[in-house]
Design a protein around this motif. Structure first.
Motif, mmCIF file in Angstrom:
data_model
loop_
_atom_site.group_PDB
_atom_site.id
_atom_site.type_symbol
_atom_site.label_atom_id
_atom_site.label_comp_id
_atom_site.label_asym_id
_atom_site.label_seq_id
_atom_site.Cartn_x
_atom_site.Cartn_y
_atom_site.Cartn_z
ATOM 1 N N SER A 151 -20.247 70.389 43.711
ATOM 2 C CA SER A 151 -20.167 70.692 42.583
ATOM 3 C C SER A 151 -19.868 69.058 42.036
ATOM 4 C CB SER A 151 -18.683 71.893 42.342
ATOM 5 O OG SER A 151 -18.080 71.078 43.191
ATOM 6 N N ALA A 152 -19.103 68.115 43.140
ATOM 7 C CA ALA A 152 -18.923 66.186 43.352
ATOM 8 C C ALA A 152 -19.957 65.993 42.802
ATOM 9 C CB ALA A 152 -18.064 66.261 44.586
ATOM 10 N N ASP A 153 -21.952 66.453 42.993
ATOM 11 C CA ASP A 153 -23.084 65.959 43.720
ATOM 12 C C ASP A 153 -22.970 66.344 41.925
ATOM 13 O OD1 ASP A 153 -22.941 65.131 45.678
ATOM 14 O OD2 ASP A 153 -24.128 66.974 46.160
ATOM 15 N N ALA A 154 -22.747 67.299 41.228
ATOM 16 C CA ALA A 154 -22.981 67.855 39.365
ATOM 17 C C ALA A 154 -22.410 66.707 39.379
ATOM 18 C CB ALA A 154 -23.101 69.124 39.373
ATOM 19 N N GLY A 155 -20.711 67.130 38.917
ATOM 20 C CA GLY A 155 -20.055 66.132 38.433
ATOM 21 C C GLY A 155 -20.430 65.091 37.545
ATOM 22 N N ARG A 156 -20.921 63.777 38.615
ATOM 23 C CA ARG A 156 -21.640 62.797 38.451
ATOM 24 C C ARG A 156 -22.607 62.522 38.157
ATOM 25 N NH1 ARG A 156 -19.599 62.735 44.056
ATOM 26 N NH2 ARG A 156 -21.196 63.184 45.396
ATOM 27 N N ILE A 203 -16.673 73.888 40.348
ATOM 28 C CA ILE A 203 -16.695 74.833 41.516
ATOM 29 C C ILE A 203 -18.194 74.940 41.931
ATOM 30 C CG2 ILE A 203 -15.620 76.902 40.648
ATOM 31 C CD1 ILE A 203 -14.309 77.257 42.900
ATOM 32 N N CYS A 204 -17.976 74.914 43.012
ATOM 33 C CA CYS A 204 -19.057 75.726 44.348
ATOM 34 C C CYS A 204 -18.802 76.159 45.825
ATOM 35 C CB CYS A 204 -20.134 74.316 44.642
ATOM 36 S SG CYS A 204 -19.742 73.262 45.875
ATOM 37 N N VAL A 246 -14.511 65.139 33.738
ATOM 38 C CA VAL A 246 -14.952 65.882 34.525
ATOM 39 C C VAL A 246 -14.515 66.034 36.021
ATOM 40 C CG1 VAL A 246 -17.259 66.666 35.964
ATOM 41 C CG2 VAL A 246 -17.230 65.493 33.253
ATOM 42 N N SER A 247 -13.949 67.287 35.726
ATOM 43 C CA SER A 247 -13.268 67.568 37.672
ATOM 44 C C SER A 247 -14.156 68.214 39.264
ATOM 45 C CB SER A 247 -12.042 68.025 37.326
ATOM 46 O OG SER A 247 -10.972 66.754 36.852
ATOM 47 N N SER A 248 -13.659 67.801 39.941
ATOM 48 C CA SER A 248 -14.121 68.999 40.712
ATOM 49 C C SER A 248 -13.154 69.416 41.849
ATOM 50 C CB SER A 248 -15.313 67.878 41.904
ATOM 51 O OG SER A 248 -15.853 69.604 42.289
ATOM 52 N N VAL A 249 -13.286 71.443 41.929
ATOM 53 C CA VAL A 249 -12.180 71.818 42.317
ATOM 54 C C VAL A 249 -12.285 71.301 44.539
ATOM 55 C CG1 VAL A 249 -11.423 73.828 43.445
ATOM 56 C CG2 VAL A 249 -12.530 73.652 40.806
ATOM 57 N N ALA A 250 -11.797 70.840 44.704
ATOM 58 C CA ALA A 250 -11.308 70.633 46.447
ATOM 59 C C ALA A 250 -11.412 71.477 47.221
ATOM 60 C CB ALA A 250 -10.493 69.793 46.899
ATOM 61 N N GLY A 251 -12.984 71.678 47.765
ATOM 62 C CA GLY A 251 -12.650 72.931 48.729
ATOM 63 C C GLY A 251 -13.065 74.108 48.255
ATOM 64 N N GLY A 252 -13.516 74.441 46.282
ATOM 65 C CA GLY A 252 -15.001 75.268 46.300
ATOM 66 C C GLY A 252 -14.055 76.697 46.324
ATOM 67 N N THR A 253 -14.769 77.565 45.871
ATOM 68 C CA THR A 253 -14.883 78.713 46.460
ATOM 69 C C THR A 253 -13.999 79.177 47.563
ATOM 70 O OG1 THR A 253 -16.814 79.403 44.832
ATOM 71 C CG2 THR A 253 -15.491 80.840 45.745
ATOM 72 N N ALA A 254 -14.410 78.844 49.073
ATOM 73 C CA ALA A 254 -13.672 79.591 49.327
ATOM 74 C C ALA A 254 -12.442 78.969 49.612
ATOM 75 C CB ALA A 254 -14.597 78.048 51.285
ATOM 76 N N ALA A 255 -11.468 77.567 49.027
ATOM 77 C CA ALA A 255 -10.534 76.819 49.772
ATOM 78 C C ALA A 255 -9.689 78.147 48.512
ATOM 79 C CB ALA A 255 -10.429 75.872 49.511
ATOM 80 N N MET A 278 -16.748 85.670 42.478
ATOM 81 C CA MET A 278 -16.522 83.901 42.115
ATOM 82 C C MET A 278 -15.004 84.188 41.217
ATOM 83 S SD MET A 278 -19.226 84.398 39.276
ATOM 84 C CE MET A 278 -18.665 83.058 38.132
ATOM 85 N N ALA A 279 -14.438 82.846 41.104
ATOM 86 C CA ALA A 279 -13.017 81.928 40.827
ATOM 87 C C ALA A 279 -12.522 83.339 39.313
ATOM 88 C CB ALA A 279 -13.042 81.020 40.906
ATOM 89 N N GLU A 280 -11.512 83.839 39.612
ATOM 90 C CA GLU A 280 -11.048 84.089 38.057
ATOM 91 C C GLU A 280 -11.075 82.987 37.052
ATOM 92 O OE1 GLU A 280 -7.859 87.062 36.700
ATOM 93 O OE2 GLU A 280 -7.212 85.006 37.444
ATOM 94 N N GLY A 281 -12.050 83.328 35.853
ATOM 95 C CA GLY A 281 -12.975 82.752 34.802
ATOM 96 C C GLY A 281 -13.037 81.302 34.860
ATOM 97 N N ALA A 282 -13.846 81.658 36.062
ATOM 98 C CA ALA A 282 -15.166 80.729 36.422
ATOM 99 C C ALA A 282 -16.443 81.398 35.240
ATOM 100 C CB ALA A 282 -15.534 80.350 37.364
ATOM 101 N N ARG A 283 -17.219 80.458 35.003
ATOM 102 C CA ARG A 283 -18.790 81.099 34.364
ATOM 103 C C ARG A 283 -19.300 80.533 35.261
ATOM 104 N NH1 ARG A 283 -17.844 78.468 28.909
ATOM 105 N NH2 ARG A 283 -19.776 77.481 29.473
ATOM 106 N N GLY A 284 -20.357 81.380 35.104
ATOM 107 C CA GLY A 284 -21.566 81.724 35.992
ATOM 108 C C GLY A 284 -23.012 80.422 35.997
ATOM 109 N N VAL A 285 -23.563 79.163 35.955
ATOM 110 C CA VAL A 285 -24.417 78.356 35.790
ATOM 111 C C VAL A 285 -25.000 77.735 36.515
ATOM 112 C CG1 VAL A 285 -25.189 77.411 34.383
ATOM 113 C CG2 VAL A 285 -23.367 78.148 33.246
ATOM 114 N N ALA A 286 -25.770 78.031 37.539
ATOM 115 C CA ALA A 286 -26.589 77.442 38.965
ATOM 116 C C ALA A 286 -26.290 75.272 38.180
ATOM 117 C CB ALA A 286 -27.890 78.005 38.758
ATOM 118 N N ARG A 287 -26.339 74.718 39.488
ATOM 119 C CA ARG A 287 -26.170 73.635 39.302
ATOM 120 C C ARG A 287 -27.456 73.194 38.522
ATOM 121 N NH1 ARG A 287 -26.283 69.927 44.302
ATOM 122 N NH2 ARG A 287 -28.369 70.403 44.774
#
Length: 377
Positions: A71-76, A64-65, A86-95, A34-43
């Motif tokens: 993440s964008a869908d959940a943000g909306r 972030i997903c 609310v913002s979404s991380v572009a490219g997610g964990t892969a980026a 997971m991205a450092e600093g993230a908390r895991g909560v399924a959508r």
């Protein structure tokens, strides 16, 4: 409605200033990092009860997903629920990973880590997921025969995580088996097939329960072999055993995944007449009487292309998994034939025989017969 997108670098900077970063992937996806600093909560959990996981509705929330879509869908959805920042991380964990930003590994037990890593590709399938994989681990399958069909079928069933495999065979490994019976090795020659198969399957997936039963299957022991079984995979190579297995599965109301090979051709079907009287055919509906021995030679007499049992065994394993998970369209009432030389599949519709000696509606099970004598006649 669109929501703002931040680059991974921007998101990391915002987290350093107090923004809440939520990884909305499923637990098995987060297990890979997971991205450092993230908390895991399924959508689904986040959207079901956002107040339990998020700060005040005007607090800064970053989602972030894996790639940015979920993440964008959940943000909306959160915006619709009244959250304003609310913002979404572009490219997610892969980026995030591609930019070599810090990652953390969530705490997991050894069993959880093995489950999430080993079955990760199953867990991504909506038709399987965590629930389906858990079902497979709790399932019990009888593989009758550790030879040409049982070898590849059991190998893939073990890899798929079918939790309990009961393998019955009384034969020993011969060098001539190795051309097609891939569960055995040269070092296994002379060893009972069930013990060789058990060792190889546990080497592949140590968490399984593989029960090796070194017996010749007969009317005297078939009921014990079927005890507690969810599905039966027929890897036998003779007609007396096929008729016995058919009758026993009808009596015990267990689906039977049938397969057969000869030279360059094979066939697969699923017989479920025990649970679907008058709707699904049984093996006897297809073959009311066995053919004369001259028209039904076994592999030792007629030969077989080494890859052919692998093809048929894999089709059987697929049908077993479909039965266990209740998904897809099973080969009930259909006979799938494969011609390796022409590389063609042909499907034949099968109908239940209303006068079948075993599966006709209302017909009581008369007990097992002398199957060797029946087939000899």
């Amino acid at each position: 409605m669109s929501i703002p997108e931040l680059s991974p670098e921007q998101a990391r900077a915002r987290v350093a200033h107090g923004a809440v970063l939520i990884d909305v992937r499923e637990a098995h996806e987060r297990a890979g990092g997971m991205a450092e600093g993230a908390r895991g909560v399924a959508r689904a959990a986040l959207l079901a009860e956002p107040a339990a996981h998020l700060p005040a509705v005007d607090g800064e929330i970053l989602l972030i997903c894996q790639s940015g879509k979920r993440s964008a869908d959940a943000g909306r959805a959160l915006l619709d629920a009244g959250y304003s920042n609310v913002s979404s991380v572009a490219g997610g964990t892969a980026a995030w990973r591609a930019q070599a930003l810090p990652m953390v590994q969530p705490l997991q037990s050894d069993a959880e880590r093995d489950f999430n890593e080993r079955y990760s590709r199953h867990l991504l399938l909506p038709q399987v997921g965590v629930t389906g994989q858990t079902t497979l681990l709790a399932s019990r399958v009888l593989v009758l025969g550790a030879g040409g069909l049982g070898a590849p079928a059991s190998f893939y069933l073990a890899a798929a995580g079918v939790g309990h495999l009961r393998i019955a065979d009384d034969d020993v490994v011969e060098r001539s088996n190795l051309q097609r019976q891939i569960v055995h090795t040269d070092a296994s020659v002379g060893e009972p097939k069930v013990l060789s198969a058990r060792a190889r399957l546990l080497a592949l997936n140590p968490s399984l329960d593989v029960e090796a039963v070194q017996v010749r299957v007969t009317s005297a022991n078939i009921d014990a072999l079927l005890e507690g079984v969810d599905v039966v995979l027929d890897g036998s190579d003779n007609f007396p055993l096929r008729y016995l297995l058919n009758d026993a599965c009808i009596a015990h109301r267990i689906p039977l995944v049938y397969g057969a090979v000869e030279r360059f051709s094979g066939q697969v079907s699923v017989f479920d007449a025990g649970r679907q009287r008058g709707v699904a055919p049984c093996y006897r509906c297809l073959f009311p009487e066995p053919p004369p021995p001259a028209f039904a030679p076994n592999c030792a007499e007629a030969g077989v292309l080494g890859v052919l049992p692998g093809m048929v065994g894999l089709l059987q394993a697929t049908e077993v998994i479909k039965q266990l998970l209740g998904m897809g369209e099973p080969l009930v009432g259909r006979l799938l034939a494969f011609d390796a030389l022409g590389m063609r599949f042909r499907e034949t519709r099968l109908r239940p025989d209303p006068a079948c000696a075993v599966c006709a509606p209302g017909r009581a099970f008369a007990g097992y017969v002398d199957y060797a004598a029946f087939c000899a006649v």
